[in-house]
Structure formats: structure tokens, C-alpha cells
Design a protein around this motif. Structure first.
Motif, PDB file in Angstrom:
ATOM      1  N   SER A 233       0.605  -1.579  37.483  1.00 34.15           N
ATOM      2  CA  SER A 233      -0.251  -0.687  38.262  1.00 34.15           C
ATOM      3  C   SER A 233      -1.012  -1.436  39.350  1.00 34.15           C
ATOM      4  O   SER A 233      -1.251  -0.899  40.433  1.00 34.15           O
ATOM      5  N   ALA A 238      -1.721   1.692  42.129  1.00 31.35           N
ATOM      6  CA  ALA A 238      -1.791   3.068  41.639  1.00 31.35           C
ATOM      7  C   ALA A 238      -1.874   3.040  40.120  1.00 31.35           C
ATOM      8  O   ALA A 238      -1.358   2.119  39.479  1.00 31.35           O
ATOM      9  N   ARG A 239      -2.527   4.047  39.553  1.00 36.63           N
ATOM     10  CA  ARG A 239      -2.619   4.164  38.094  1.00 36.63           C
ATOM     11  C   ARG A 239      -1.824   5.373  37.581  1.00 36.63           C
ATOM     12  O   ARG A 239      -1.185   5.309  36.536  1.00 36.63           O
ATOM     13  N   ALA A 289      -8.019   4.355  35.147  1.00 33.77           N
ATOM     14  CA  ALA A 289      -8.163   5.445  36.110  1.00 33.77           C
ATOM     15  C   ALA A 289      -9.487   6.174  35.924  1.00 33.77           C
ATOM     16  O   ALA A 289     -10.168   6.522  36.900  1.00 33.77           O
ATOM     17  N   ARG A 293     -12.620   6.031  38.611  1.00 32.87           N
ATOM     18  CA  ARG A 293     -13.033   7.316  39.179  1.00 32.87           C
ATOM     19  C   ARG A 293     -14.540   7.387  39.312  1.00 32.87           C
ATOM     20  O   ARG A 293     -15.071   7.969  40.267  1.00 32.87           O
ATOM     21  N   GLU A 353      -0.925   9.267  43.023  1.00 34.99           N
ATOM     22  CA  GLU A 353      -1.242   8.628  44.307  1.00 34.99           C
ATOM     23  C   GLU A 353      -0.025   8.675  45.221  1.00 34.99           C
ATOM     24  O   GLU A 353       1.103   8.595  44.786  1.00 34.99           O
ATOM     25  N   ARG A 354      -0.317   8.812  46.511  1.00 37.04           N
ATOM     26  CA  ARG A 354       0.745   8.815  47.511  1.00 37.04           C
ATOM     27  C   ARG A 354       0.572   7.609  48.436  1.00 37.04           C
ATOM     28  O   ARG A 354      -0.511   7.300  48.831  1.00 37.04           O
TER      29      ARG A 354
END
Length: 354
Positions: A233, A238-239, A289, A293, A353-354
Motif C-alpha cells: 500500500s 493507496a490503502r 486508512a 482519515r 483511490e484513483r
């Protein structure tokens, strides 16, 4: 310890499910308060207080004379031991930068399968030799050692390092969506890692020691997989993306194990090892994540929310899974639980995620 507990208290499979869920019954109530307390007074004090009390409750469980008392003591042990979930994660969040946290929190999350592996090797030996009571006493001693290590060695995050993005994690809808998807994953984890010893012992005739050895292997491989998933990750930045990919693979692995329920042990055990490893591999990603956050200043509360959701699943799933298996078969139980990570994979899509 499940077979020994079942024999000692003359329990049905459904009652064993309640015993396995008892720790999570306590966790559901206290995880968020422990997270809020860690945000307020720091990780070191929180861990020392909670684990000391948890060890005392485990001694109570060791001397339980009946099923109801055992469940009550284990619920209290879980309620007090829940301090480590939020406090230790909050500590790691403050010690490492964002590009290192996946690996760091993945390493932290290996504590669970590592402890499980040690327990799977040691506790059946104690239960078969000195007796079940000494298995619980050994757990209490381990818990007190954890309290001592936390008190002596842990260092709280310096105030300048604490930064927050979320004013109130309780009101963040995306955090709750993450919690919901993760709870669906934990159903598969409990069905495989929580019941593999009973399944192999009862349905396939494995000795308790041999079945526990399979569980120990799952725990060791799962711990390594958590580290690998965390590093993966970090490299992806990204997670959620790797979390969803693991969910899809986990669903497929459990379906394969269900198909092989009656097959040769040479086919069944490797499939269970793969399913078990995947079922344990994802926790660090979900944990990271949730913490990211909220930011370091409120990560204790965010982890508390996330772990509370998982504990709700940890309370409901063992009872439901045991009831389904008792009423139908192990094969159908595994097939139904495979739907859970698949549903989690779908639920987490908006967060990818993108």
C-alpha cells in the motif's frame, strides 16, 4: 482452546460460538472510549491501565465454575484489553510519516496473528497437561507482560507531531463506510481463523494438536501477509485499492476451501492456509486508512470507531456461523461466509483511490 473449553463445560457448538464471541462483546462497549482516552491522556498510561485489568479478568476466567461465569469474565477481559487497539495504533501514527505508515502499521498489526500463533502452540499443551485453567493463567501473564512493556518502553507522541484533519470522526460518512466494508471482511476472518481448529478436529478427525498447528501456520503466514500488504500500500500510495483486491481473492479462496471440505487433507489444508492467510492480511490496511482519515490528533477515536465496528462483527459472526454449521454443514457455512468479503469489496468501491 476451543475443544478443551467445549469438553470442560459440556457445551454445544453454538455455545462455543458464544465463548469465542465473548471477548468481542466486551470490546464493542469500550473501544471508542479507550480511543478517546488515548487521545486525551496518551498511549502509555492507557495501555498500562487496560492490560493490567485485562490480566486480572483472565485469572477470573481461569477459575470460572460454569459457562455463564466464563463468558462474563472473558467479556470483561475483552473490555479492558481493548485499550491496545486504539492506543498502539495512535502511537505508530505519530511516529511515522505517511509514506511509511502502511508498513509500520502492518508490522504493528502482526501482533494479533503472532500472539495467535504463540497461543495455538502453547495453550493446547497447557490444556492437555496441567489443565485448561493454566491456559487462561498463561494468557493473564502474557497480558501483564504487555502492560509492563507499555509502561516502561512506550513513549507518547510529542505534542507538535499531533495534527488533525477531521474535527469529529464520528460524523464522517466515509469513515463509517470503511468500517462497514471492513466488518464484512472480518466475518471471513472469524469463520476461518476462529473455527479451523474445531472444523479439522470434529469434521476431519485431526488431533487437537495437529489442528492447532494448522492455525499456528495460518497466524504466522497472516502476520507476514500484513507486513507485505502494508508495504504494498505504501508503494501504491493507496490503502483501499489493495484492500479491495484482497477481499476478492479472499472470497475465491474460501469458496475453494468449501468445495474441498471432504477432499484429501493434502488438498484441504493448503486451501485453508491460503484462505486463512488472506483473511488475516487486510487488517493493517483498514486500520491505516481509518487512522489517516482522522489525522494523528484524532486517530485514537477513529481507530476506536473502526475497531468497534469489527468487534460488532466479531460478536455476531461466531454465533451465527456456529448456528448455521450446526443446522446445515461446514461446506454451506463456508460458502455463505464467502459472500461477506465479496460484499465488502463492493461496499468499498466508492472509497477506492484513483
Amino acid at each position: 482452546m476451543a475443544p478443551a473449553i467445549q469438553h470442560r463445560y459440556e457445551l454445544s457448538l453454538a455455545q462455543v460460538g458464544v465463548v469465542l464471541a465473548a471477548v468481542n462483546i466486551g470490546l464493542v462497549v469500550t473501544l471508542l472510549p479507550w480511543g478517546l482516552l488515548a487521545d486525551r491522556i496518551g498511549e502509555r498510561t492507557t495501555i498500562a491501565l487496560g492490560l493490567t485489568g485485562s490480566g486480572a479478568a483472565l485469572v477470573g476466567a481461569a477459575f470460572s465454575g460454569d459457562y455463564g461465569t466464563l463468558v462474563a469474565w472473558l467479556a470483561l477481559a475483552g473490555a479492558l484489553g481493548g485499550c491496545v487497539q486504539s492506543a498502539s495504533g495512535r502511537a505508530v501514527m505519530s511516529w511515522f510519516a505517511a509514506e511509511e505508515r502502511g508498513l509500520a502499521l502492518g508490522i504493528r498489526q502482526t501482533a494479533v496473528p503472532l500472539g495467535g500463533a504463540v497461543a495455538a502452540v502453547v495453550l493446547p499443551v497447557l490444556a492437555a497437561g496441567p489443565g485448561l485453567r493454566w491456559s487462561f493463567v498463561a494468557l493473564a501473564v502474557g497480558t501483564w507482560l504487555g502492560a509492563a512493556v507499555g509502561l516502561v518502553l512506550l513513549r507518547d507522541a510529542p505534542a507538535p507531531a499531533l495534527e488533525g484533519e477531521l474535527a469529529d470522526p464520528l460524523r464522517d460518512g466515509r469513515l463509517w463506510l470503511l468500517c462497514g466494508g471492513s466488518t464484512l471482511y472480518v466475518a471471513a476472518q472469524i469463520a476461518v481463523a476462529g473455527f479451523v481448529v474445531l472444523f479439522l478436529h470434529q469434521a476431519r478427525g485431526f488431533s487437537n494438536g495437529a489442528a492447532a498447528g494448522v492455525l499456528a501456520a495460518i497466524q504466522i503466514l497472516g502476520g507476514a501477509a500484513r507486513i507485505g500488504a502494508g508495504r504494498w500500500s505504501d508503494r501504491l500510495g493507496a490503502r483501499i485499492v489493495p484492500l479491495r483486491r484482497i477481499g476478492a481473492a479472499l472470497a475465491a479462496a474460501i469458496v475453494l476451501s468449501a468445495v474441498l471440505v471432504g477432499a484429501s487433507a493434502w488438498l484441504l489444508v493448503p486451501s485453508l492456509l491460503v484462505a486463512g492467510t488472506l483473511s488475516l492480511s487486510w487488517n493493517g490496511l483498514s486500520y491505516t486508512a481509518a487512522a489517516e482519515r482522522a489525522g494523528t490528533a484524532r486517530s485514537g477515536a477513529a481507530i476506536g470507531i473502526q475497531q468497534t465496528a469489527l468487534s460488532v462483527g466479531g460478536f455476531v459472526v461466531p454465533i451465527a456461523f456456529a448456528a448455521i454449521v450446526a443446522a446445515t454443514s461446514w461446506r454451506l457455512g463456508f460458502l455463505l461466509v464467502a459472500l461477506c468479503p465479496l460484499a465488502g469489496w463492493a461496499a468499498l468501491r466508492p472509497l477506492a483511490e484513483r
